[in-house]
Motif scaffolding. Structure first.
Motif, PDB file in Angstrom:
ATOM      1  N   UNK A 274       0.700  -1.264  -0.377  1.00  0.00           N
ATOM      2  CA  UNK A 274      -0.144   0.391   0.203  1.00  0.00           C
ATOM      3  C   UNK A 274       1.063   1.297   0.084  1.00  0.00           C
ATOM      4  N   UNK A 275       0.187   2.255  -0.695  1.00  0.00           N
ATOM      5  CA  UNK A 275       0.605   3.357  -0.606  1.00  0.00           C
ATOM      6  C   UNK A 275       0.370   4.526   0.412  1.00  0.00           C
ATOM      7  N   UNK A 276      -0.575   4.041   1.754  1.00  0.00           N
ATOM      8  CA  UNK A 276      -0.883   5.143   2.729  1.00  0.00           C
ATOM      9  C   UNK A 276      -0.519   4.548   3.751  1.00  0.00           C
ATOM     10  N   UNK A 277      -1.671   4.400   5.130  1.00  0.00           N
ATOM     11  CA  UNK A 277      -1.000   3.793   5.940  1.00  0.00           C
ATOM     12  C   UNK A 277      -1.892   2.734   5.581  1.00  0.00           C
ATOM     13  N   UNK A 278      -1.184   1.600   7.068  1.00  0.00           N
ATOM     14  CA  UNK A 278      -0.739   0.309   7.452  1.00  0.00           C
ATOM     15  C   UNK A 278      -1.869   0.204   7.724  1.00  0.00           C
ATOM     16  N   UNK A 279      -2.225  -1.366   7.934  1.00  0.00           N
ATOM     17  CA  UNK A 279      -2.815  -1.820   8.716  1.00  0.00           C
ATOM     18  C   UNK A 279      -2.847  -2.045  10.428  1.00  0.00           C
ATOM     19  N   UNK A 280      -3.811  -1.703  10.903  1.00  0.00           N
ATOM     20  CA  UNK A 280      -2.477  -1.743  11.812  1.00  0.00           C
ATOM     21  C   UNK A 280      -1.831  -3.482  12.703  1.00  0.00           C
ATOM     22  N   UNK A 281      -1.058  -3.607  13.610  1.00  0.00           N
ATOM     23  CA  UNK A 281      -0.777  -5.142  13.671  1.00  0.00           C
ATOM     24  C   UNK A 281      -1.459  -6.067  14.071  1.00  0.00           C
ATOM     25  N   UNK A 282      -2.022  -5.584  15.312  1.00  0.00           N
ATOM     26  CA  UNK A 282      -3.302  -6.360  15.918  1.00  0.00           C
ATOM     27  C   UNK A 282      -4.426  -7.030  15.162  1.00  0.00           C
ATOM     28  N   UNK A 283      -4.572  -6.311  13.510  1.00  0.00           N
ATOM     29  CA  UNK A 283      -5.646  -7.173  13.394  1.00  0.00           C
ATOM     30  C   UNK A 283      -5.708  -8.140  12.370  1.00  0.00           C
ATOM     31  N   UNK A 284      -6.331  -9.378  12.656  1.00  0.00           N
ATOM     32  CA  UNK A 284      -6.322 -10.394  12.087  1.00  0.00           C
ATOM     33  C   UNK A 284      -6.274 -10.940  10.687  1.00  0.00           C
ATOM     34  N   UNK A 285      -7.606 -10.725  10.936  1.00  0.00           N
ATOM     35  CA  UNK A 285      -8.165 -10.775   9.417  1.00  0.00           C
ATOM     36  C   UNK A 285      -8.478  -9.349   8.291  1.00  0.00           C
ATOM     37  N   UNK A 286      -7.733  -9.645   7.696  1.00  0.00           N
ATOM     38  CA  UNK A 286      -7.645  -8.444   6.515  1.00  0.00           C
ATOM     39  C   UNK A 286      -9.231  -7.743   6.131  1.00  0.00           C
ATOM     40  N   UNK A 287     -10.159  -8.162   6.254  1.00  0.00           N
ATOM     41  CA  UNK A 287     -11.189  -7.879   5.411  1.00  0.00           C
ATOM     42  C   UNK A 287     -12.058  -7.078   7.026  1.00  0.00           C
ATOM     43  N   UNK A 288     -11.135  -7.220   7.781  1.00  0.00           N
ATOM     44  CA  UNK A 288     -11.960  -6.688   9.339  1.00  0.00           C
ATOM     45  C   UNK A 288     -11.695  -5.152   9.332  1.00  0.00           C
ATOM     46  N   UNK A 289     -10.911  -4.828   8.544  1.00  0.00           N
ATOM     47  CA  UNK A 289     -10.266  -3.314   8.195  1.00  0.00           C
ATOM     48  C   UNK A 289     -11.487  -2.216   7.653  1.00  0.00           C
ATOM     49  N   UNK A 290     -11.861  -1.824   8.982  1.00  0.00           N
ATOM     50  CA  UNK A 290     -12.733  -0.866   7.329  1.00  0.00           C
ATOM     51  C   UNK A 290     -12.554   0.564   7.459  1.00  0.00           C
ATOM     52  N   UNK A 291     -12.111   1.116   6.982  1.00  0.00           N
ATOM     53  CA  UNK A 291     -12.287   2.766   6.468  1.00  0.00           C
ATOM     54  C   UNK A 291     -13.328   3.443   5.677  1.00  0.00           C
ATOM     55  N   UNK A 292     -13.006   5.044   6.479  1.00  0.00           N
ATOM     56  CA  UNK A 292     -14.282   5.684   4.998  1.00  0.00           C
ATOM     57  C   UNK A 292     -13.359   6.389   3.982  1.00  0.00           C
ATOM     58  N   UNK A 293     -12.336   6.414   4.647  1.00  0.00           N
ATOM     59  CA  UNK A 293     -11.403   6.995   3.368  1.00  0.00           C
ATOM     60  C   UNK A 293      -9.434   6.165   3.539  1.00  0.00           C
ATOM     61  N   UNK A 294      -9.235   5.975   2.406  1.00  0.00           N
ATOM     62  CA  UNK A 294      -7.907   4.797   2.915  1.00  0.00           C
ATOM     63  C   UNK A 294      -6.626   5.504   1.814  1.00  0.00           C
ATOM     64  N   UNK A 295      -6.210   6.623   1.651  1.00  0.00           N
ATOM     65  CA  UNK A 295      -5.492   7.734   0.636  1.00  0.00           C
ATOM     66  C   UNK A 295      -4.344   6.959   0.431  1.00  0.00           C
ATOM     67  N   UNK A 296      -3.790   7.622  -0.536  1.00  0.00           N
ATOM     68  CA  UNK A 296      -3.070   7.587  -1.092  1.00  0.00           C
ATOM     69  C   UNK A 296      -1.487   8.818  -0.268  1.00  0.00           C
ATOM     70  N   UNK A 297      -0.726   8.657   0.032  1.00  0.00           N
ATOM     71  CA  UNK A 297       0.176   9.496   0.167  1.00  0.00           C
ATOM     72  C   UNK A 297       1.380   9.845  -0.592  1.00  0.00           C
ATOM     73  N   UNK A 298       2.244  11.082  -0.410  1.00  0.00           N
ATOM     74  CA  UNK A 298       3.530  11.326  -0.980  1.00  0.00           C
ATOM     75  C   UNK A 298       4.239  10.547  -0.577  1.00  0.00           C
ATOM     76  N   UNK A 299       4.297  10.527   1.105  1.00  0.00           N
ATOM     77  CA  UNK A 299       5.300   9.239   2.148  1.00  0.00           C
ATOM     78  C   UNK A 299       5.032   7.603   1.306  1.00  0.00           C
TER      79      UNK A 299
END
Length: 411
Positions: A274-299
């Motif tokens: 990914x080119x944005x924030x990473x999913x927090x390590x405590x989340x076991x199933x990636x499908x459980x990560x639900x956010x309204x926006x997940x933008x790409x960032x320059x960094x």
């Protein structure tokens, strides 16, 4: 192009090309141009837009964006994975999307792409109407589906993810589904064997993968059991959805070592960074990560570009790896993640440029001038794949492979 003397030497060769004219006389001291036209290695990407695009399901703005993406897609990749998720492909029993999918597959193939179907059997996004059946009927329907689709697409799609995510399949408990039901009853090895045997029956020459996101010893143990049972696995599919951060070289090498021991080709089937924030390590199933926006960032884009280069180089150095498939081409697909090589509005990210510079730069023979010797020969060194020689206004193709014999071409 220094592949022959590098860590990629197993992917390169030198070919002697002997050129003669139409009269049969060798072309001595003649200038020719040689360029690469394709890689043997499969540089792939998932391609789910082709079906709605080719079948006029997109609105005008969507169609225009898709056209722009396809141009970049075709420039980079020689391999594409297209969807056969049963729950979408055959929402109503007996009404599969054969025509729509075949039309898209033919269009992609016409652009020089080798194709893979994904998947033939999976407990997720499977046909909902299976729940109205007995286990015996579910199994029969699954076998019938495999035979129908592998037969129908034979010659157009000859590579398949035959079965997906088997490690978790019999204990999957997110929701009830027909495939988990039959996997519980039959056991994993018996179900996998039936799937592979049915697919081979439909297309003896098909390349069949087992595919999983579980890269632990659990997957390796399952593979051992399948191999002992005589299941004809042609390639081992390894997913690397790195939404929680790049594996790094060390973990990648550990995974490669774990699965290289089987002596079966490895396909890295689903690669994401990914080119944005990473999913927090405590989340076991990636499908459980639900956010309204997940933008790409320059960094994030700079990080993604660095990690893409490291990941691809590490995989290409291993002689067992035959394919790498990026997942997905544009941002916002699976999980809404900024995991594409282009943004939603088609802005090309640094990761695309870096990957292009590898595939069509460092690992590619651009048009190069050669002069034939007194025997009409030239020696061409390059990555395994397809090439073209130009002379006297004519072009003729040849292949660089691991065979030592010279190739004679008549211009």
């Amino acid at each position: 192009m220094s592949a022959a003397n590098s860590k990629y030497s197993h992917r390169a060769a030198t070919k002697t090309i002997k050129l003669s004219g139409a009269d049969g006389n060798v072309l001595r001291d003649t200038e020719v141009i040689v360029e690469q036209t394709n890689h043997k290695f499969l540089f792939g990407c998932s391609q789910f837009d082709a079906i709605p695009y080719v079948n006029n399901m997109f609105k005008d703005a969507e169609k225009e964006r898709a056209e722009q993406r396809f141009e970049k897609f075709f420039d980079l990749f020689n391999f594409a994975t297209i969807p056969f998720y049963w729950g979408f492909y055959e929402q109503i029993k007996g009404q599969p999307m054969i025509n729509e999918t075949k039309k898209a597959a033919q269009w992609l193939a016409s652009h020089g792409l080798l194709l893979k179907g994904h998947p033939l059997c999976w407990h997720t996004i499977t046909a909902p109407w299976l729940l109205d059946m007995t286990n015996e009927e579910i199994l029969a329907a699954q076998m019938s589906r495999i035979n129908r689709d592998v037969s129908e697409f034979s010659g157009l799609i000859d590579i398949w993810d035959a079965i997906n995510e088997v490690v978790i399949m019999p204990v999957f408990d997110k929701y009830d589904n027909g495939i988990t039901r039959i996997c519980k009853e039959l056991g994993r090895i018996k179900l996998v064997r039936k799937v592979f045997e049915e697919a081979k029956k439909a297309n003896l020459g098909a390349i069949l993968l087992i595919n999983d996101f579980n890269t632990s010893e659990s997957y390796a143990i399952l593979l051992e059991g399948l191999i002992e049972a005589g299941v004809p696995i042609d390639a081992i599919g390894i997913q690397s959805h790195m939404h929680q951060g790049y594996w790094g070289v060390e973990k990648t090498l550990e995974v490669l070592e774990r699965f290289s021991r089987f002596g079966i080709p490895l396909h890295f089937t689903e690669n994401t960074l990914v080119s944005g924030n990473l999913i927090p390590p405590e989340i076991e199933d990636l499908n459980d990560y639900q956010v309204e926006e997940w933008p790409s960032t320059p960094e994030g884009e700079e990080r993604q570009a660095r990690e893409v280069v490291s990941h691809y180089k590490t995989l290409l150095e291993n002689p067992n790896v035959e394919s790498i498939t990026w997942w997905d081409f544009a941002d916002g697909a699976w999980l809404g993640a900024p995991s594409g090589l282009v943004t939603v509005d088609n802005r090309v990210k640094p990761a695309y440029n870096e990957l292009y510079n590898l595939v069509k730069g460092e690992w590619w023979l651009k048009p190069t001038k050669y002069i034939t010797d007194e025997n009409g020969e030239i020696k061409v060194s390059g990555f395994l794949g397809d090439y073209e020689v130009s002379c006297h206004g004519k072009k003729i193709g040849f292949t660089i492979d691991s065979a030592n014999e010279a190739v004679e071409l008549k211009i």
